[in-house]
Write an enzyme that holds these catalytic residues in place. Structure first.
Site, PDB file in Angstrom:
ATOM      1  N   SER A  42      45.949  22.564 -11.573  1.00 39.91           N
ATOM      2  CA  SER A  42      46.025  21.952 -13.209  1.00 39.91           C
ATOM      3  C   SER A  42      44.903  21.163 -13.270  1.00 39.91           C
ATOM      4  O   SER A  42      44.056  20.557 -12.786  1.00 39.91           O
ATOM      5  CB  SER A  42      47.210  20.840 -12.742  1.00 39.91           C
ATOM      6  OG  SER A  42      47.050  19.440 -13.818  1.00 39.91           O
ATOM      7  N   GLY A  43      44.427  21.551 -14.571  1.00 36.97           N
ATOM      8  CA  GLY A  43      43.455  20.794 -15.350  1.00 36.97           C
ATOM      9  C   GLY A  43      43.343  19.425 -15.165  1.00 36.97           C
ATOM     10  O   GLY A  43      42.379  18.487 -14.958  1.00 36.97           O
ATOM     11  N   LEU A  44      44.430  18.809 -15.824  1.00 36.47           N
ATOM     12  CA  LEU A  44      44.879  17.456 -15.923  1.00 36.47           C
ATOM     13  C   LEU A  44      44.624  16.797 -14.406  1.00 36.47           C
ATOM     14  O   LEU A  44      43.948  15.781 -14.362  1.00 36.47           O
ATOM     15  CB  LEU A  44      46.053  17.110 -16.420  1.00 36.47           C
ATOM     16  CG  LEU A  44      46.671  15.908 -16.481  1.00 36.47           C
ATOM     17  CD1 LEU A  44      45.724  14.938 -17.148  1.00 36.47           C
ATOM     18  CD2 LEU A  44      48.094  15.718 -16.878  1.00 36.47           C
ATOM     19  N   ASP A  54      40.773  14.710 -19.225  1.00 37.50           N
ATOM     20  CA  ASP A  54      41.209  16.030 -19.598  1.00 37.50           C
ATOM     21  C   ASP A  54      40.779  16.396 -20.568  1.00 37.50           C
ATOM     22  O   ASP A  54      41.176  17.093 -21.532  1.00 37.50           O
ATOM     23  CB  ASP A  54      42.711  16.353 -19.168  1.00 37.50           C
ATOM     24  CG  ASP A  54      43.075  17.695 -19.160  1.00 37.50           C
ATOM     25  OD1 ASP A  54      42.302  18.451 -18.847  1.00 37.50           O
ATOM     26  OD2 ASP A  54      44.248  17.886 -19.647  1.00 37.50           O
ATOM     27  N   ASP A  81      44.445  26.600 -14.314  1.00 36.86           N
ATOM     28  CA  ASP A  81      44.238  25.882 -15.702  1.00 36.86           C
ATOM     29  C   ASP A  81      42.723  25.918 -16.142  1.00 36.86           C
ATOM     30  O   ASP A  81      42.087  25.442 -15.723  1.00 36.86           O
ATOM     31  CB  ASP A  81      44.935  24.584 -15.613  1.00 36.86           C
ATOM     32  CG  ASP A  81      44.688  24.088 -17.232  1.00 36.86           C
ATOM     33  OD1 ASP A  81      44.503  24.700 -18.025  1.00 36.86           O
ATOM     34  OD2 ASP A  81      45.404  22.953 -17.284  1.00 36.86           O
ATOM     35  N   ASP A  83      41.580  25.813 -19.023  1.00 34.38           N
ATOM     36  CA  ASP A  83      41.213  25.068 -20.418  1.00 34.38           C
ATOM     37  C   ASP A  83      41.045  26.304 -21.412  1.00 34.38           C
ATOM     38  O   ASP A  83      41.627  27.248 -21.481  1.00 34.38           O
ATOM     39  CB  ASP A  83      39.942  24.060 -20.246  1.00 34.38           C
ATOM     40  CG  ASP A  83      40.463  23.096 -19.565  1.00 34.38           C
ATOM     41  OD1 ASP A  83      41.955  22.691 -19.332  1.00 34.38           O
ATOM     42  OD2 ASP A  83      39.632  22.168 -18.840  1.00 34.38           O
ATOM     43  N   GLU A 110      43.689  28.614 -22.996  1.00 38.02           N
ATOM     44  CA  GLU A 110      44.559  28.050 -24.051  1.00 38.02           C
ATOM     45  C   GLU A 110      43.781  28.237 -25.543  1.00 38.02           C
ATOM     46  O   GLU A 110      42.558  28.210 -25.366  1.00 38.02           O
ATOM     47  CB  GLU A 110      44.753  26.622 -24.082  1.00 38.02           C
ATOM     48  CG  GLU A 110      43.831  25.580 -23.701  1.00 38.02           C
ATOM     49  CD  GLU A 110      44.221  24.512 -23.318  1.00 38.02           C
ATOM     50  OE1 GLU A 110      44.398  23.371 -23.872  1.00 38.02           O
ATOM     51  OE2 GLU A 110      44.712  24.146 -21.967  1.00 38.02           O
ATOM     52  N   LYS A 116      38.413  20.884 -25.275  1.00 37.01           N
ATOM     53  CA  LYS A 116      39.673  20.517 -25.498  1.00 37.01           C
ATOM     54  C   LYS A 116      40.151  19.173 -25.116  1.00 37.01           C
ATOM     55  O   LYS A 116      39.572  18.266 -24.739  1.00 37.01           O
ATOM     56  CB  LYS A 116      40.645  21.518 -24.599  1.00 37.01           C
ATOM     57  CG  LYS A 116      40.219  21.583 -23.140  1.00 37.01           C
ATOM     58  CD  LYS A 116      41.098  20.310 -22.449  1.00 37.01           C
ATOM     59  CE  LYS A 116      42.386  20.161 -22.512  1.00 37.01           C
ATOM     60  NZ  LYS A 116      43.058  21.167 -21.420  1.00 37.01           N
ATOM     61  N   ASN A 118      43.870  17.195 -24.063  1.00 38.70           N
ATOM     62  CA  ASN A 118      45.145  17.285 -23.473  1.00 38.70           C
ATOM     63  C   ASN A 118      46.265  17.500 -24.564  1.00 38.70           C
ATOM     64  O   ASN A 118      46.333  16.648 -25.449  1.00 38.70           O
ATOM     65  CB  ASN A 118      45.580  16.060 -22.277  1.00 38.70           C
ATOM     66  CG  ASN A 118      46.795  16.447 -21.586  1.00 38.70           C
ATOM     67  OD1 ASN A 118      47.902  16.222 -21.971  1.00 38.70           O
ATOM     68  ND2 ASN A 118      46.429  17.106 -20.349  1.00 38.70           N
ATOM     69  N   SER A 119      47.212  18.230 -24.185  1.00 42.06           N
ATOM     70  CA  SER A 119      48.045  18.867 -25.358  1.00 42.06           C
ATOM     71  C   SER A 119      48.965  17.591 -25.672  1.00 42.06           C
ATOM     72  O   SER A 119      49.478  17.369 -26.779  1.00 42.06           O
ATOM     73  CB  SER A 119      48.992  19.945 -24.914  1.00 42.06           C
ATOM     74  OG  SER A 119      48.247  20.926 -24.727  1.00 42.06           O
ATOM     75  N   ARG A 155      47.768  30.895 -23.228  1.00 42.41           N
ATOM     76  CA  ARG A 155      48.559  29.914 -23.480  1.00 42.41           C
ATOM     77  C   ARG A 155      48.404  29.501 -25.047  1.00 42.41           C
ATOM     78  O   ARG A 155      47.374  29.451 -25.526  1.00 42.41           O
ATOM     79  CB  ARG A 155      47.978  28.626 -22.812  1.00 42.41           C
ATOM     80  CG  ARG A 155      48.525  27.358 -23.085  1.00 42.41           C
ATOM     81  CD  ARG A 155      48.281  26.371 -21.942  1.00 42.41           C
ATOM     82  NE  ARG A 155      48.287  24.973 -22.532  1.00 42.41           N
ATOM     83  CZ  ARG A 155      48.024  23.912 -21.781  1.00 42.41           C
ATOM     84  NH1 ARG A 155      47.784  23.965 -20.439  1.00 42.41           N
ATOM     85  NH2 ARG A 155      48.018  22.652 -22.337  1.00 42.41           N
ATOM     86  N   HIS A 186      53.888  26.530 -24.927  1.00 47.00           N
ATOM     87  CA  HIS A 186      53.650  25.139 -24.574  1.00 47.00           C
ATOM     88  C   HIS A 186      54.567  24.511 -25.740  1.00 47.00           C
ATOM     89  O   HIS A 186      54.551  24.830 -26.922  1.00 47.00           O
ATOM     90  CB  HIS A 186      52.410  24.647 -24.243  1.00 47.00           C
ATOM     91  CG  HIS A 186      52.139  23.677 -23.567  1.00 47.00           C
ATOM     92  ND1 HIS A 186      53.043  23.225 -22.690  1.00 47.00           N
ATOM     93  CD2 HIS A 186      51.016  22.630 -23.629  1.00 47.00           C
ATOM     94  CE1 HIS A 186      52.717  22.036 -21.975  1.00 47.00           C
ATOM     95  NE2 HIS A 186      51.488  21.893 -22.679  1.00 47.00           N
TER      96      HIS A 186
END
Length: 537
Positions: A42-44, A54, A81, A83, A110, A116, A118-119, A155, A186
């Protein structure tokens, strides 16, 4: 099977698969031991573990350093992940090359603009990448990979940005045609409506991966019913570790002590196990000639008549506390402290002692007529190197072994400096020391003067504490104990001698015995009440 092939098969199989988040070598090891077939890098979580946001604040080379450790300690595949791919098509090419070199099985990129965000932070305000430009990244990654099973998952952030189903389908189809192994769709809604509407239109063109962080209450069966290929549990190891660390830190801050947390956290030995220290230990035995093993000698020959019917069919060391015998608990405690072999001297009902890993049994068939030194003498061939010697009917908090190990004497014993719980009639191993627990906690200045098995009412002066039945010795100390036993064994009254007699004999020969003072946190089994209180240990 190659990790890349493992991951590709997981994503493409008909049965739904699961990837669990990890953000370090240690957490990756935990994921594999839990039974998961794959890991989500996980990138986060990786960013948060380093204390940064992130937002591509962690460079891609720093991410590579983390996932290399994760890959090295596990045998299951990692989907990283990635990114946005950390730049344009050229950055993507180098990124994929380096991931393959480190044994990473696949990467998910993504369709956002670098850097980026975080979503789940201001998602509707985040611009998305040009479709053709993003397809170029996918193709560049595919062209540069050396293993055709290396997965590139695309993604789609159309729902996150609020662009709707039509845009999500458009982008997913373009990425599929560009060669993506799978599509990660997502959504930040608390229900899976967007995901299910996409799946209804998507069909089975290629596998679809989801991250149900927001719609976590949806039954997993529904994901399978909608033909979801893979579910990623995206950040829960990190989040659970934060909760645990906050609670522990606050407890220690409030208490200014470790007493209330030590038995609630993983032991240091568990850390060593996860680090695979056993492999290093085994290697040391092969490559080093001076490796010194650590042993524990447990005196467990007596029945414990004071417990009446409880010990008619078993010795008191085999009484179960919380579903496990006192002996098992002792052996486990010592092994968790680095002991390689436990040597148990048994006597009463010796035939019912269970097989315990790394445990050797020695019999004292004269247990009814002999004292503790006879039992210990029967194990004299094992008295060497670093050893622990203990009674077989005691329980104590884990920290006490750490405290004992720090006492700077060749031989040291644990003494409870608070004997207020003992009645004046209680028969105990009371000790006199150079300093009392109340006057000094300086281990270097506290030594044993005398040990007296007696009741307090029969002692002329108040003792400094009670020996709890626990000793440690280093290599030199073990040699001294063994030589002392051999000399004492020549005396006709040796058979009736107790451990206190051993201490007193050594002191008479100017042998120093250090004191490790504690304040409670231990029990020995003398009656039913002791057994009930042992539940807390």
């Amino acid at each position: 099977m190659k990790k890349t092939t493992q991951l590709k098969n997981l994503i493409q199989r008909k049965k739904i698969s699961f990837l669990m988040e990890a953000h370090s070598g240690l957490s990756a090891k935990i994921v594999e031991e839990a039974g998961f077939e794959g890991i989500w890098g996980s990138g986060l979580s990786i960013s948060a573990a380093q204390g940064v946001r992130d937002n591509n604040e962690l460079s891609w080379t720093q991410v590579l350093d983390v996932v290399e450790y994760m890959s090295d300690v596990t045998s299951i595949p990692i989907l990283l992940d990635g990114d946005t791919g950390h730049g344009n098509f050229n950055n993507m090419r180098r990124f994929v090359k380096k991931l393959e070199q480190r044994g990473i099985a696949g990467v998910c990129i993504e369709d956002k603009i670098f850097p980026k965000t975080n979503s789940f932070l201001r998602g509707e305000k985040q611009p998305l990448a040009n479709i053709d430009e993003f397809c170029g990244k996918i193709k560049a990654g595919l062209d540069v990979r050396t293993d055709d099973d290396f997965s590139i998952v695309a993604r789609v952030e159309a729902f996150i940005a609020g662009w709707g189903l039509e845009e999500a389908l458009k982008r997913a189809n373009a990425y599929y045609e560009a060669g993506a192994t799978a599509i990660l769709m997502h959504s930040k809604l608390s229900k899976p409506d967007e995901i299910f509407s996409f799946m209804k239109e998507w069909g089975d063109r290629c596998p679809v991966v989801i991250v149900p962080t927001k719609f976590y209450s949806t039954p997993t069966e529904q994901f399978a019913e909608h033909s979801i290929s893979t579910v990623i549990w995206a950040n829960h190891l990190l989040r659970s570790s934060i909760t645990a660390m906050q609670k522990t830190a606050q407890q220690i801050f409030n208490d200014q002590s470790l007493i209330n947390v030590e038995d609630k956290v993983a032991s240091v030995q568990e850390i060593f196990r996860l680090q695979n220290d056993q492999e290093l230990e085994n290697a040391e035995k092969v490559y080093l000639s001076n490796t010194n093993s650590k042993k524990a000698i447990i005196l467990a020959a007596s029945r414990g008549k004071e417990l009446g019917n409880l010990t008619l069919d078993k010795p008191k060391t085999l009484i179960k506390i919380n579903g496990e015998t006192i002996l098992h608990q002792l052996v486990n405690k010592y092994q968790n402290h680095g002991v390689d072999e436990a040597v148990v001297i048994r006597g009463y009902k010796k035939e019912i002692f269970p097989d315990i890993k790394c445990t050797t049994y020695i019999d004292n068939d004269e247990y009814e007529e002999t004292g503790e030194l006879t039992s210990l003498f029967k194990a004299k061939d094992y008295i060497s190197g670093d050893i622990i010697i203990s009674y077989g009917d005691i329980a104590f908090r884990n920290y006490i072994l750490n405290e004992l190990n720090e006492v700077p004497y060749d031989i040291a014993i644990v003494v409870d400096g608070n004997i207020s719980r003992r009645s004046k009639e209680y028969l105990g191993d009371y000790v006199y020391c150079t300093n009392s627990f109340t006057k000094s906690y300086n281990r270097e200045n506290s030594m044993l003067i005398e040990c007296n098995l007696n009741s307090i009412k029969n002692l002329k002066t108040a003792p400094q504490g009670e020996w709890i039945g626990l000793i440690k010795a280093n290599t030199h100390g073990s040699k001294v104990i063994k030589e002392t036993l051999e000399k004492m064994n020549k005396n006709p009254d040796f058979k009736t001698k107790k451990m206190g007699d051993l201490f007193n004999h050594m002191i008479s020969k100017d042998i120093q015995i250090g004191i490790c003072y504690i304040d409670g946190h231990w029990l020995d089994v003398d009656n039913i009440e002791d057994i009930e209180q042992m539940q807390v240990f």
